[in-house]
Scaffold this motif. Structure first.
Motif, short mmCIF file in Angstrom:
data_model
loop_
_atom_site.label_atom_id
_atom_site.label_comp_id
_atom_site.label_asym_id
_atom_site.label_seq_id
_atom_site.Cartn_x
_atom_site.Cartn_y
_atom_site.Cartn_z
N MET A 14 -122.96 -30.94 -50.29
CA MET A 14 -122.39 -30.30 -51.47
C MET A 14 -121.28 -31.21 -52.02
N MET A 15 -120.89 -30.98 -53.26
CA MET A 15 -119.83 -31.75 -53.90
C MET A 15 -118.73 -30.80 -54.35
N ASP A 16 -117.47 -31.18 -54.05
CA ASP A 16 -116.36 -30.33 -54.47
C ASP A 16 -115.84 -30.77 -55.85
N ALA A 17 -114.80 -30.13 -56.34
CA ALA A 17 -114.26 -30.40 -57.67
C ALA A 17 -113.67 -31.81 -57.78
N ASN A 18 -113.32 -32.42 -56.64
CA ASN A 18 -112.75 -33.78 -56.63
C ASN A 18 -113.80 -34.84 -56.34
N ASP A 19 -115.07 -34.48 -56.50
CA ASP A 19 -116.20 -35.38 -56.24
C ASP A 19 -116.24 -35.89 -54.80
N GLN A 20 -115.79 -35.06 -53.88
CA GLN A 20 -115.88 -35.37 -52.45
C GLN A 20 -117.08 -34.63 -51.88
N LYS A 21 -117.84 -35.33 -51.05
CA LYS A 21 -119.01 -34.70 -50.42
C LYS A 21 -118.58 -33.83 -49.25
N VAL A 22 -119.23 -32.68 -49.15
CA VAL A 22 -118.98 -31.73 -48.06
C VAL A 22 -120.33 -31.45 -47.39
N ARG A 23 -120.37 -31.55 -46.07
CA ARG A 23 -121.62 -31.36 -45.33
C ARG A 23 -121.59 -30.02 -44.60
N PHE A 24 -122.69 -29.28 -44.72
CA PHE A 24 -122.90 -28.04 -43.98
C PHE A 24 -124.13 -28.25 -43.11
N SER A 25 -124.00 -28.02 -41.81
CA SER A 25 -125.13 -28.18 -40.89
C SER A 25 -125.44 -26.86 -40.21
N TYR A 26 -126.72 -26.56 -40.14
CA TYR A 26 -127.19 -25.31 -39.52
C TYR A 26 -128.27 -25.66 -38.50
N SER A 27 -128.11 -25.15 -37.30
CA SER A 27 -129.08 -25.41 -36.23
C SER A 27 -129.95 -24.19 -35.98
#
Length: 68
Positions: A14-27
């Protein structure tokens, strides 16, 4: 060889408002999630987190056993 499903992992970028990538992992998600299921799940995360969905990756782990 016989193949037995073990687990499937889903990673959403995902991308936040500051154009930083955020990762979500689901197992241990369902064996074969459809594109529609992943898209709808990402849409829910967008609403909950105020982030923008960029991409998804799926990794499946199988056990392979030799047939006698």
């Amino acid at each position: 060889m016989n193949t037995t499903w073990n687990k499937t992992n889903l990673t959403l970028i995902m991308m936040d408002a500051n154009d930083q990538k955020v990762r979500f992992s689901y197992s241990n998600i369902v064996e074969k999630p459809s594109d529609d299921q992943i898209t709808k799940f990402a849409a829910v995360l967008e609403k909950l987190t105020n982030l923008t969905f960029l991409s998804a990756a799926i990794a499946t782990t199988d056990n392979k056993t030799q047939v006698a």
